[in-house]
Design an enzyme around this catalytic site. Structure first.
Site, PDB file in Angstrom:
ATOM      1  N   CYS A   1       5.535   2.277 -13.173  1.00  0.00           N
ATOM      2  CA  CYS A   1       4.112   2.030 -13.461  1.00  0.00           C
ATOM      3  C   CYS A   1       3.492   3.133 -14.319  1.00  0.00           C
ATOM      4  O   CYS A   1       2.400   2.946 -14.861  1.00  0.00           O
ATOM      5  CB  CYS A   1       3.321   1.884 -12.170  1.00  0.00           C
ATOM      6  SG  CYS A   1       3.920   0.565 -11.117  1.00  0.00           S
TER       7      CYS A   1
ATOM      8  N   HIS B   1      -4.226   3.041 -14.083  1.00  0.00           N
ATOM      9  CA  HIS B   1      -3.219   2.054 -13.668  1.00  0.00           C
ATOM     10  C   HIS B   1      -3.857   1.163 -12.612  1.00  0.00           C
ATOM     11  O   HIS B   1      -4.589   1.637 -11.744  1.00  0.00           O
ATOM     12  CB  HIS B   1      -1.999   2.783 -13.109  1.00  0.00           C
ATOM     13  CG  HIS B   1      -1.016   1.868 -12.455  1.00  0.00           C
ATOM     14  ND1 HIS B   1      -0.565   0.721 -13.066  1.00  0.00           N
ATOM     15  CD2 HIS B   1      -0.400   1.919 -11.237  1.00  0.00           C
ATOM     16  CE1 HIS B   1       0.279   0.106 -12.259  1.00  0.00           C
ATOM     17  NE2 HIS B   1       0.396   0.804 -11.143  1.00  0.00           N
TER      18      HIS B   1
ATOM     19  N   ASN C   1      -0.967  -5.907 -10.110  1.00  0.00           N
ATOM     20  CA  ASN C   1      -0.312  -4.707 -10.631  1.00  0.00           C
ATOM     21  C   ASN C   1       0.794  -5.140 -11.597  1.00  0.00           C
ATOM     22  O   ASN C   1       1.808  -5.681 -11.161  1.00  0.00           O
ATOM     23  CB  ASN C   1       0.237  -3.906  -9.450  1.00  0.00           C
ATOM     24  CG  ASN C   1       0.947  -2.633  -9.874  1.00  0.00           C
ATOM     25  OD1 ASN C   1       1.224  -2.426 -11.054  1.00  0.00           O
ATOM     26  ND2 ASN C   1       1.248  -1.788  -8.902  1.00  0.00           N
TER      27      ASN C   1
END
Ligand code: UT7
Length: 319
Positions: free
Chosen positions: A113, A246, A276
């Protein structure tokens, strides 16, 4: 040394949308639990025919078009992904072939990520040192393919998508400062540990996460690195127009913003409709805010991301 700045952004989300209500028909969960614990309402899921490089291609084409350059000017391609099309060649090479621009260096960056932070920082340094003039930097993921769709603790959290920027040499500073970090001691709290060996998949091929442990680590690491990035750049918190974090959990985003003293009105949040999307989440959010006119030329923007490894980073830029 040369400066680098973002010339254009682009993104792509697959057409299929999976809502919380649809998920609640598959696993024991509820819209109420998912929204209250994460802030997520829906996510996009790639079709069986789509690959990560297909998603990357659409985001890249939009970024190239928005940058107003000819694709032949690109002299570096970096793709941040943790869900590549294949073991090799890299997704960046597959993207290069799809774009029809052979010759320039192309490679993947794997920091899950946080991948886009690592890829953007790498491209920035290529440009600073004169090794490239126009870099295509992409974050692209099909996380849905590494999820155990019977594990409610993880399958409700992730989605698929791609975001891209064209980073170009510039007389004026664009990227002001970048800071990266990693700590492999945390490898066990977020991973997908399988490997291919002897023609078989060995080990667990699904994403595993100790959610509360990741949550705790993420809040502290993101707040620390964001603060240090600003301090090292000599930019006061008040000068940050936008935080583009993020997109993993609304509570993590709110907590990081609070630590930075930034009101949520100055934070870009795409999580509710995207979930996500790992390495794609920051460029997806950046592109959304550029396209809807919130992020404008000359504004100061702080990007930050964290993921498995652990690996994390922040990039401060003048858009
Ligand atoms: O992108 C990489 C970085 N990733 C992240 O930043 C994710 C960080 N972690 C998180 O976002 C949160 O920890 C989660 C959203 C994953 C979990 O939220 P939580 O508030 O930490 O919940 P929990 O894991 O402590 O679970 C609480 C309860 C448990 O039940 P019991 O043991 O208390 O009876 C879980 O079994 O919630 C249960 N639960 C669910 N219930 C309904 C876990 N997942 C679900 C679900 N639906 N989907």
């Amino acid at each position: 040394m040369a400066h680098s700045r973002i010339l254009g952004t682009g993104s792509y989300l697959p057409a299929n949308v999976l809502t919380n209500a649809m998920l609640a028909e598959r696993v024991e969960t509820s819209d109420e639990w998912i929204v209250s614990r994460t802030g997520i309402h829906a996510r996009h899921i790639a079709s069986d025919e789509e690959t990560t490089s297909d998603l990357a291609l659409k985001a890249a084409q939009a970024a190239i078009s928005n940058a107003g350059i000819d694709k032949g000017e690109i002299d570096l391609i970096i793709v941040a992904t943790t869900t590549p099309d294949m073991v090799f060649p890299s997704t960046a090479c597959l993207l290069q072939e799809k774009l029809g621009i052979p010759g320039c260096p192309a490679f993947d960056v794997q920091a899950v990520c946080a991948g886009f932070m690592f890829a953007l920082t790498t491209a920035h340094n290529y440009i600073r040192t004169g090794m490239a003039k126009k870099a295509l930097v992409v974050g692209a993921e099909i996380m849905s393919r590494v999820l155990d769709w019977e594990d409610r603790r993880t399958c409700v959290l992730f989605g698929d998508g791609a975001g891209a920027v064209v980073l170009g040499e510039s007389d004026e500073p664009g990227i002001l400062h970048a800071k990266l970090a990693a700590d492999g001691r945390y490898k066990d709290i977020l991973n997908t540990p399988a490997q291919i060996s002897g023609g078989k998949i060995q080990g667990m091929p699904y994403l595993h996460m100790d959610g509360p442990a990741v949550f705790k680590f993420a809040v502290k690491a993101l707040s620390d690195i964001a603060g240090k990035t600003l301090a090292e750049a000599g930019v006061p918190q008040d000068d940050v127009d936008w935080l583009v974090p993020h997109q993993a959990n609304l509570r993590i985003i709110e907590s990081t913003a609070k630590h930075l003293g930034l009101p949520m009105e100055r934070v870009i949040v795409t999580l509710p409709q995207q979930g996500n999307t790992s390495a794609a989440s920051i460029p997806l959010a950046l592109d959304a805010a550029v396209r809807d006119g919130r992020i404008r030329r000359g504004q100061t923007v702080l990007l930050e991301g964290i993921g498995g490894g652990f690996a994390w980073g922040a990039v401060l830029l003048r858009y």
